[in-house]
Design a protein around this motif. Structure first.
Motif, PDB file in Angstrom:
ATOM      1  N   TYR A 227      21.475 -54.540  12.481  1.00  0.00           N
ATOM      2  CA  TYR A 227      21.552 -55.602  11.498  1.00  0.00           C
ATOM      3  C   TYR A 227      22.132 -55.041  10.219  1.00  0.00           C
ATOM      4  O   TYR A 227      22.339 -53.861  10.065  1.00  0.00           O
ATOM      5  N   GLY A 228      22.394 -55.942   9.235  1.00  0.00           N
ATOM      6  CA  GLY A 228      22.999 -55.473   8.001  1.00  0.00           C
ATOM      7  C   GLY A 228      22.521 -56.260   6.826  1.00  0.00           C
ATOM      8  O   GLY A 228      21.927 -57.310   6.969  1.00  0.00           O
ATOM      9  N   VAL A 229      22.807 -55.730   5.641  1.00  0.00           N
ATOM     10  CA  VAL A 229      22.533 -56.457   4.416  1.00  0.00           C
ATOM     11  C   VAL A 229      23.840 -56.742   3.697  1.00  0.00           C
ATOM     12  O   VAL A 229      23.863 -57.067   2.534  1.00  0.00           O
ATOM     13  N   GLY A 230      24.948 -56.638   4.436  1.00  0.00           N
ATOM     14  CA  GLY A 230      26.214 -57.098   3.927  1.00  0.00           C
ATOM     15  C   GLY A 230      26.889 -56.140   2.987  1.00  0.00           C
ATOM     16  O   GLY A 230      26.676 -54.943   3.025  1.00  0.00           O
ATOM     17  N   GLN A 231      27.707 -56.687   2.113  1.00  0.00           N
ATOM     18  CA  GLN A 231      28.631 -55.882   1.345  1.00  0.00           C
ATOM     19  C   GLN A 231      27.982 -55.079   0.238  1.00  0.00           C
ATOM     20  O   GLN A 231      28.570 -54.130  -0.255  1.00  0.00           O
ATOM     21  N   LEU A 232      26.765 -55.427  -0.170  1.00  0.00           N
ATOM     22  CA  LEU A 232      26.141 -54.654  -1.235  1.00  0.00           C
ATOM     23  C   LEU A 232      25.859 -53.228  -0.804  1.00  0.00           C
ATOM     24  O   LEU A 232      26.012 -52.293  -1.567  1.00  0.00           O
ATOM     25  N   THR A 233      25.417 -53.076   0.441  1.00  0.00           N
ATOM     26  CA  THR A 233      25.042 -51.742   0.893  1.00  0.00           C
ATOM     27  C   THR A 233      25.784 -51.310   2.141  1.00  0.00           C
ATOM     28  O   THR A 233      25.681 -50.167   2.544  1.00  0.00           O
ATOM     29  N   GLY A 234      26.502 -52.206   2.778  1.00  0.00           N
ATOM     30  CA  GLY A 234      27.129 -51.879   4.045  1.00  0.00           C
ATOM     31  C   GLY A 234      26.149 -52.092   5.175  1.00  0.00           C
ATOM     32  O   GLY A 234      25.007 -52.494   4.990  1.00  0.00           O
ATOM     33  N   PRO A 235      26.592 -51.831   6.411  1.00  0.00           N
ATOM     34  CA  PRO A 235      25.727 -52.058   7.565  1.00  0.00           C
ATOM     35  C   PRO A 235      24.475 -51.199   7.493  1.00  0.00           C
ATOM     36  O   PRO A 235      24.499 -50.072   7.027  1.00  0.00           O
ATOM     37  N   VAL A 236      23.399 -51.741   7.985  1.00  0.00           N
ATOM     38  CA  VAL A 236      22.136 -51.038   8.011  1.00  0.00           C
ATOM     39  C   VAL A 236      21.663 -50.971   9.447  1.00  0.00           C
ATOM     40  O   VAL A 236      21.695 -51.953  10.168  1.00  0.00           O
TER      41      VAL A 236
ATOM     42  N   VAL B  55      18.433 -43.059   4.415  1.00  0.00           N
ATOM     43  CA  VAL B  55      17.442 -43.647   5.315  1.00  0.00           C
ATOM     44  C   VAL B  55      16.295 -44.173   4.465  1.00  0.00           C
ATOM     45  O   VAL B  55      15.708 -43.435   3.670  1.00  0.00           O
ATOM     46  N   TRP B  56      16.005 -45.434   4.623  1.00  0.00           N
ATOM     47  CA  TRP B  56      14.957 -46.097   3.860  1.00  0.00           C
ATOM     48  C   TRP B  56      13.827 -46.501   4.792  1.00  0.00           C
ATOM     49  O   TRP B  56      14.046 -46.833   5.956  1.00  0.00           O
ATOM     50  N   ARG B  57      12.621 -46.504   4.262  1.00  0.00           N
ATOM     51  CA  ARG B  57      11.478 -47.024   4.988  1.00  0.00           C
ATOM     52  C   ARG B  57      11.122 -48.373   4.393  1.00  0.00           C
ATOM     53  O   ARG B  57      10.934 -48.497   3.167  1.00  0.00           O
TER      54      ARG B  57
ATOM     55  N   GLY C  63       5.973 -50.840   9.475  1.00  0.00           N
ATOM     56  CA  GLY C  63       7.100 -50.161   8.840  1.00  0.00           C
ATOM     57  C   GLY C  63       8.233 -49.900   9.809  1.00  0.00           C
ATOM     58  O   GLY C  63       8.017 -49.730  11.013  1.00  0.00           O
ATOM     59  N   VAL C  64       9.443 -49.865   9.279  1.00  0.00           N
ATOM     60  CA  VAL C  64      10.617 -49.544  10.075  1.00  0.00           C
ATOM     61  C   VAL C  64      11.608 -48.784   9.202  1.00  0.00           C
ATOM     62  O   VAL C  64      11.730 -49.056   8.009  1.00  0.00           O
ATOM     63  N   ASP C  65      12.298 -47.808   9.789  1.00  0.00           N
ATOM     64  CA  ASP C  65      13.365 -47.098   9.087  1.00  0.00           C
ATOM     65  C   ASP C  65      14.670 -47.861   9.220  1.00  0.00           C
ATOM     66  O   ASP C  65      14.995 -48.372  10.305  1.00  0.00           O
ATOM     67  N   VAL C  66      15.412 -47.948   8.132  1.00  0.00           N
ATOM     68  CA  VAL C  66      16.751 -48.539   8.150  1.00  0.00           C
ATOM     69  C   VAL C  66      17.704 -47.578   7.454  1.00  0.00           C
ATOM     70  O   VAL C  66      17.329 -46.903   6.495  1.00  0.00           O
ATOM     71  N   THR C  67      18.929 -47.514   7.956  1.00  0.00           N
ATOM     72  CA  THR C  67      19.907 -46.571   7.428  1.00  0.00           C
ATOM     73  C   THR C  67      21.044 -47.310   6.753  1.00  0.00           C
ATOM     74  O   THR C  67      21.664 -48.200   7.343  1.00  0.00           O
ATOM     75  N   VAL C  68      21.305 -46.963   5.505  1.00  0.00           N
ATOM     76  CA  VAL C  68      22.465 -47.465   4.778  1.00  0.00           C
ATOM     77  C   VAL C  68      23.524 -46.373   4.816  1.00  0.00           C
ATOM     78  O   VAL C  68      23.303 -45.274   4.284  1.00  0.00           O
ATOM     79  N   PRO C  69      24.670 -46.611   5.473  1.00  0.00           N
ATOM     80  CA  PRO C  69      25.678 -45.562   5.602  1.00  0.00           C
ATOM     81  C   PRO C  69      26.360 -45.255   4.278  1.00  0.00           C
ATOM     82  O   PRO C  69      26.355 -46.067   3.349  1.00  0.00           O
TER      83      PRO C  69
END
Length: 327
Positions: free
Chosen positions: A22-31, A150-152, A168-174
């Motif tokens: 999934y992603g959070v769009g253009q602010l952070t790029g794919p997550v 990597v964010w929690r 909790g889940v880890d998500v990665t912003v490239p």
């Protein structure tokens, strides 16, 4: 709060992979969700309730001595945190219940039905926000993930008819990541022109009182404003696994015995020696401010008093000061 908030045990459960992208769009790029810890058929315990309660997330039992603190599990007691695809600049997720369907009914806890806390794995970024619930069970909020890494993400909630949970889940912003060392432990910090002094230190296995005293321009702040039903909120994250502890202060606004500053006191218990990062939210001047501390728990010398440090976490994260945001 008459009962200490307890964060007990750090044994990890079975590993599972969250395969949804999934992603959070253009602010952070794919997550992208990272490899996740999962532990099923566990018991959950929360200490306290109401404005005087501290959240430990969950105290999960898998056998006589196997316990997990809050935030280490993506799925517990039949409830699962599921990130979903979101438009540009947005973060979205669902909580599915034991029947596999999205949960749409939640109890209000500390003025909100959902508390979403995110922190980067190196603890250089932190945000506490409150998403909005759509009719299909999807929670949505402006993306709180500020920058690569990597964010929690911690979802702190109470499903109607169920027990309080923190998943909790880890998500990665490239992107290019610059790791930031954890700041040195100090007993004083500044944020938004406020000076916050920490007294006390957590001690494993027993209740410790942590008192944070707030001043501005050398004068004690005695007119703190209620925020989420309290004069302060304290989140503690252990360095390494980011086990989660959410503590609320002793007393409550309007109870006839709790002053509106300058001191806000918390009772907390941590299970092991180690390094923790504390994040104190308080409201004054119609704005929410977050003071951050590194603390050592256990058989380690307490830091000597030093000149106030200045909080300087990840840039562009919210409410006028880098690294902080509250919705």
């Amino acid at each position: 709060m008459n009962t200490a908030t307890k964060l007990s045990g750090f044994t990890l459960g079975l590993a599972a992979v969250f395969g949804t992208a999934y992603g959070v769009g253009q602010l952070t790029g794919p997550v992208t969700p990272a490899a996740e810890t999962r532990h099923d058929n566990t018991e959950t315990g929360h200490t306290g309730g109401g404005n005087e309660a501290g959240h430990t997330g969950a105290d999960h039992t898998a056998g006589a001595t196997d316990h997990l603190p809050g935030g280490l599990l993506v799925s517990d007691r039949g409830y699962t945190l599921q990130p979903v695809t979101a438009p540009a600049g947005e973060f979205a997720f669902r909580i599915t219940g034991p029947d596999g369907q999205p949960v749409t009914r939640y109890d209000v806890a500390h003025d909100k039905r959902m508390h979403l806390i995110v922190a980067r794995r190196d603890l250089s970024g932190f945000r506490h926000v409150h998403p909005e619930l759509a009719t299909d069970g999807t929670w949505r909020v402006a993306s709180p993930l500020a920058g690569p890494g990597v964010w929690r993400a911690f979802a702190d909630f109470t499903p109607t008819g169920g027990e309080p949970l923190t998943l909790g889940v880890d998500v990665t912003v490239p992107g290019e990541l610059v790791e930031r060392p954890l700041p040195t432990p100090v007993t004083s910090t500044t944020v938004d022109g406020y000076t916050v002094i920490l007294s006390g230190a957590p001690q494993p296995g027993r209740t410790s009182q942590l008192t944070l005293t707030i001043s501005r321009d050398g004068k004690p702040v005695t007119d703190l404003q209620p925020y989420l039903g309290a004069y302060g909120h304290l989140v503690a994250l252990r360095q390494g696994d980011l086990a989660y502890l959410h503590v609320h202060p002793e007393g409550a606004p309007g109870d006839g015995r709790t002053p509106a500053g300058p001191a806000v006191s918390f009772a907390a218990e941590v299970p092991t020696a180690g390094t923790y990062r504390l994040f104190l939210d308080f409201r004054h001047g119609d704005a929410v401010h977050t003071a951050e501390f590194t603390v050592l728990a256990g058989d380690q010398a307490a830091p000597a008093p030093q000149a106030p440090a200045t909080t300087a976490p990840t840039p562009d994260a919210g409410h006028g000061v880098p690294g902080h945001g509250h919705n």
